[in-house]
Structures are given as structure tokens and as C-alpha cells.
Design an enzyme around this catalytic site. Structure first.
Site, PDB file in Angstrom:
ATOM      1  N   SER A   1      -2.872 -15.438 -17.849  1.00  9.10           N
ATOM      2  CA  SER A   1      -2.198 -15.775 -19.108  1.00  9.10           C
ATOM      3  C   SER A   1      -2.211 -17.285 -19.274  1.00  9.10           C
ATOM      4  O   SER A   1      -2.263 -18.030 -18.275  1.00  9.10           O
ATOM      5  CB  SER A   1      -0.749 -15.269 -19.087  1.00  9.10           C
ATOM      6  OG  SER A   1       0.039 -15.898 -20.083  1.00  9.10           O
TER       7      SER A   1
ATOM      8  N   TYR B   1       7.230 -14.071 -16.366  1.00 16.65           N
ATOM      9  CA  TYR B   1       5.833 -13.737 -16.649  1.00 16.65           C
ATOM     10  C   TYR B   1       4.909 -14.850 -16.172  1.00 16.65           C
ATOM     11  O   TYR B   1       3.851 -14.593 -15.612  1.00 16.65           O
ATOM     12  CB  TYR B   1       5.690 -13.508 -18.152  1.00 16.65           C
ATOM     13  CG  TYR B   1       4.368 -12.944 -18.599  1.00 16.65           C
ATOM     14  CD1 TYR B   1       4.040 -11.607 -18.353  1.00 16.65           C
ATOM     15  CD2 TYR B   1       3.458 -13.724 -19.306  1.00 16.65           C
ATOM     16  CE1 TYR B   1       2.836 -11.080 -18.783  1.00 16.65           C
ATOM     17  CE2 TYR B   1       2.259 -13.205 -19.743  1.00 16.65           C
ATOM     18  CZ  TYR B   1       1.946 -11.888 -19.487  1.00 16.65           C
ATOM     19  OH  TYR B   1       0.752 -11.365 -19.920  1.00 16.65           O
TER      20      TYR B   1
END
Length: 284
Positions: free
Chosen positions: A165, A178
Site C-alpha cells: 500500500s 494498516y
């Protein structure tokens, strides 16, 4: 001359040919991994759709078969955090198709408790949610690799693709759980790439794609209003993206195809951004 041209065409076709290869896609009922699974089926690959919900797996298979008449797809209900379910899935795949040529570790996601809400700070973090997000994204990448990786080693060929990500290499404010998980995924990708390379003399490769901001059900309300206009957060993301927009799921297909195909047979340990320039941009 004709013989040389024919040979060159065969080489080009083989370089990117995915036909009849067996690919396992975790999180295949989600937006990005599901789109990738559908694309691979359309390329003639044999695709295993792995998801936690039987209803969603069935829906994903129906969609795949509707768009590709001769699609070779198999749906299996399995939780990436349950080793016994993954091992049962592995055995089912081997019974049906006899091998596994690649793994897309697409299962993942975020949850509100692992994100710092507006007006809050780090001291307000819900640590239980943080643990769950790390478990799903990091451990949910490691465990399928543990189960399916040895099959590729034994078969003498394979490609594992993990999902990173933009929040891994750069700080995206508020997204603490995350980000930590995906940073771990990047490190694990490089570690496993080296381990596999040494053990298989490069026959099994491990890489990751690094998606930018793609609209999905998990982040839609965070980035867009009900009328489709951008929220304040969404506008910040677009401002940081040189392309000036969010990504579309099919814009990941080319990178995934390349990393699975023989075209990338000397590529391992790489993190390939597909982010519209987000990571490259300093913001000034």
C-alpha cells in the site's frame, strides 16, 4: 528469415502466456483481488477464488463465468487466518488440477478502530483493532504463503504476489494499523524472495504490487460524498496523486500479469507501485 520471425513470435507469445496455469487468489471476493481473478480467468488461466463467505464466492464465480464462457474457475471457502482451511483448499486444488503456479495474496483490509479518527490522537488507538488489522494483512499474507509456497517449490515454478500500500513507504496520516501491517508485508516480500531464490535457484519468485488509492466499499464514504463529490480527505489524496484521480481496478491487471508471467522471470523482491505517482510526489 521466415523461420526467425516465427520463432520470435512464439517467444513473444510465450513470454506473457498465462493459459492453463493455476493461480490461487485470496480475498477474491473483494474489489481489487476479485478484479484480478476475473482478468486471469479471461487470459485462460485456471483460477481459484478463495474467500470467507460462501455466498460471495458463489457470486464471484457466477460473474467470472458470465464474462468468460470457457472460464476455468474454482471457488473455495477458506479463511486466510485458518491454516487447516488453507491446507484443505490446497489439497482440493491439487486433486483437481495437480499443481499451483502462482499465489495472489489479495486478502486484507482496514477497520475504524485501527485508524485515528478526526479530533483524536494516538493515545485513542483501539489496540485490539490494531492487532486484528495486522493479523489480517500481515499474517493473512504469511500463512497462505506457508501453505501454497511449498507446492510451487516442489513443482519447480511459481510466482507469489503480495499486496502492499502507499501507506507502507510514506506516512498517510491516521492510518496506523494498516500502514504497519503493509510495511511488514513489504519486508516479508523481500525476505521470502531471497529465501525462495536461494532454495529454488530463482524458479519461485516473490514480488508485491503497491496500489495507490482505489475506490472500494471500504473507503468510499471516507473519500467521496453521497453525491460523488470528494470529501476533504478525498481531495487531499487527489492533490497528492499527480494523475489527479483515483485508480481503477483494471489498472492493476498489467502489473499482475507481468509479475506472474515469464516476462518477469529475473524479477524478485520488487515492490511495483501502481499509484498514479502518489509515492513519487513530495507534495510540493
Amino acid at each position: 528469415m521466415l523461420h526467425a520471425l516465427v520463432g520470435e513470435l512464439v517467444m513473444k507469445n510465450t513470454l506473457f502466456d498465462l493459459a492453463d496455469r493455476v493461480y490461487v487468489v485470496t480475498g477474491a471476493t473483494g474489489a481489487l483481488a476479485g478484479s484480478a481473478a476475473d482478468y486471469l480467468a479471461g487470459q485462460g488461466a485456471r483460477v481459484v477464488y478463495l474467500g470467507r463467505s460462501a455466498e460471495k464466492v458463489d457470486a464471484a464465480l457466477a460473474k467470472c463465468r458470465a464474462q468468460t464462457a470457457d472460464a476455468q474457475c474454482l471457488g473455495i471457502v477458506a479463511d486466510v487466518m485458518q491454516r487447516d482451511m488453507l491446507e484443505q483448499a490446497r489439497d482440493t486444488i491439487l486433486q483437481k488440477w495437480g499443481r499451483i503456479d502462482g499465489l495472489l495474496n489479495g486478502a486484507g483490509g482496514n477497520m475504524p478502530g485501527a485508524t485515528i479518527a478526526p479530533g483524536k490522537d494516538f493515545s485513542d488507538l483501539d489496540f485490539e483493532s490494531f492487532q486484528q488489522v495486522v493479523d489480517l494483512n500481515l499474517h493473512g499474507t504469511v500463512l497462505p504463503s506457508l501453505v501454497f509456497g511449498p507446492v510451487m517449490v516442489e513443482g519447480g515454478r511459481g510466482s507469489i504476489i503480495n499486496y502492499s500500500s502507499v501507506s507502507a513507504p510514506v506516512v498517510v496520516t491516521r492510518v496506523v494499523g494498516y500502514s504497519a501491517a503493509k510495511a511488514g508485508v513489504e519486508n516479508f516480500t523481500r525476505w521470502l524472495a531471497v529465501d525462495m531464490a536461494r532454495r529454488t535457484e530463482g524458479k519461485v519468485r516473490v514480488n508485491a504490487v503497491l496500489p495507490g488509492f482505489f475506490l472500494g466499499e471500504q473507503n468510499r464514504r471516507l473519500l467521496t460524498n453521497e453525491d460523488g463529490s470528494l470529501t476533504e480527505r478525498g481531495q487531499l489524496v487527489v492533490n497528492q496523486t499527480p494523475f489527479g484521480r483515483f485508480g481503477q481496478a483494471d489498472e492493476l491487471h498489467g502489473a499482475i500479469h507481468y509479475l506472474l508471467a515469464d516476462a518477469s522471470k529475473f524479477v524478485t523482491g520488487s515492490i511495483l507501485p501502481v499509484d498514479g505517482g502518489f509515492v513519487a510526489f513530495s507534495g510540493v
